[in-house]
Design an enzyme around this catalytic site. Sequence first.
Site, short mmCIF file in Angstrom:
data_model
loop_
_atom_site.label_atom_id
_atom_site.label_comp_id
_atom_site.label_asym_id
_atom_site.label_seq_id
_atom_site.Cartn_x
_atom_site.Cartn_y
_atom_site.Cartn_z
N SER A 158 0.76 -1.23 0.21
CA SER A 158 -0.03 0.01 -0.02
C SER A 158 0.85 1.22 0.07
O SER A 158 1.93 1.37 0.40
CB SER A 158 -0.67 -0.17 1.25
N1 SAH Z 1 -1.44 -3.64 3.40
C1 SAH Z 1 -0.75 -4.46 2.47
C2 SAH Z 1 -1.49 -4.45 1.19
C3 SAH Z 1 -1.46 -5.61 0.49
S1 SAH Z 1 -2.56 -5.50 -1.13
C4 SAH Z 1 0.54 -4.00 2.43
O1 SAH Z 1 1.04 -2.95 2.98
O2 SAH Z 1 1.42 -4.72 1.65
C5 SAH Z 1 -3.95 -6.27 -0.36
C6 SAH Z 1 -3.94 -7.65 -0.05
O3 SAH Z 1 -5.19 -8.13 0.16
C7 SAH Z 1 -3.46 -8.71 -1.17
O4 SAH Z 1 -2.19 -9.18 -0.48
C8 SAH Z 1 -4.48 -9.71 -1.46
O5 SAH Z 1 -4.15 -11.01 -1.74
C9 SAH Z 1 -5.21 -9.50 -0.13
N2 SAH Z 1 -6.75 -9.95 -0.30
C10 SAH Z 1 -7.45 -9.78 -1.20
N3 SAH Z 1 -8.91 -10.14 -0.81
C11 SAH Z 1 -8.55 -10.66 0.37
C12 SAH Z 1 -9.44 -11.55 1.30
N4 SAH Z 1 -10.85 -11.63 0.84
N5 SAH Z 1 -9.00 -11.93 2.29
C13 SAH Z 1 -7.64 -11.88 2.69
N6 SAH Z 1 -6.95 -11.30 1.88
C14 SAH Z 1 -7.39 -10.59 0.82
#
Ligand code: SAH
Length: 218
Positions: free
Chosen positions: A68
């Site tokens: 993010s």
């Molecule tokens: N806050 C994280 C952002 C990662 S992007 C960071 O700073 O790195 C969002 C993440 O949400 C991805 O890894 C994706 O696989 C996950 N995601 C999407 N839908 C999801 C769900 N239903 N349950 C769990 N994780 C989910």
Amino acid sequence: MSQHQGIGMTSQRTRDRLVSQLQELGIQDQRVLDVMRKVPRHLFVAEALASRAYENTALPIGLGQTISQPYIVARMTELLIEGGVPENVLEVGTGSGYQSSILASLIPRVFSVERIKPLQEKAKKVLADVGFRNISFKHSDGGWGWKACGPYQGILAAAAPAEIPQNLLEQLAIGAKLVIPIGEEGKQMLQRVTRTESAYEVEVLEPVSFVPFLKGRV
Ligand code: SAH
């Protein structure tokens, strides 16, 4: 040279510059700014991207996902802890683990759910290496929440569903807040839901751009 050394583009000065940008963009909570200054974001991205880790942008972390943007991590954290730091928090979408590290620097117990196993494994390792001991991980669809460890005094989601998942609402403690992006790509809005004794109060805050909230686990 190893990415673990605080050289050049990953130095303290580079991090301080990022924090100044966050302040210019409206982040006011000093507790959030302080942890954003300390956490080594470059350890959460591939070595080839480490020099860009303190730019205020999302970056690829593989498997079609992104770490993010620092602004949004700061903003969501600020919204979550406004009015009192929760004792425990559920995070949906561990991803690189960066947001988890910011949460775990401020909140005593963090429960983090990720649906993509290899991302979860990697995040777990980095967070342990950096020294976090107060984060529990689960390979699961965050749409189910994590009932056994709830209710939560705060919930934060880093992926955008079309509607607020019912399970997350149910796992909020009374007085707790859920910070979550809602809507289809290109039309998402950041929302904050506060659970009161008798209702859920929704605030629609600002346009955002997140990866979609997907079903199931892989
Ligand atoms: N806050 C994280 C952002 C990662 S992007 C960071 O700073 O790195 C969002 C993440 O949400 C991805 O890894 C994706 O696989 C996950 N995601 C999407 N839908 C999801 C769900 N239903 N349950 C769990 N994780 C989910």
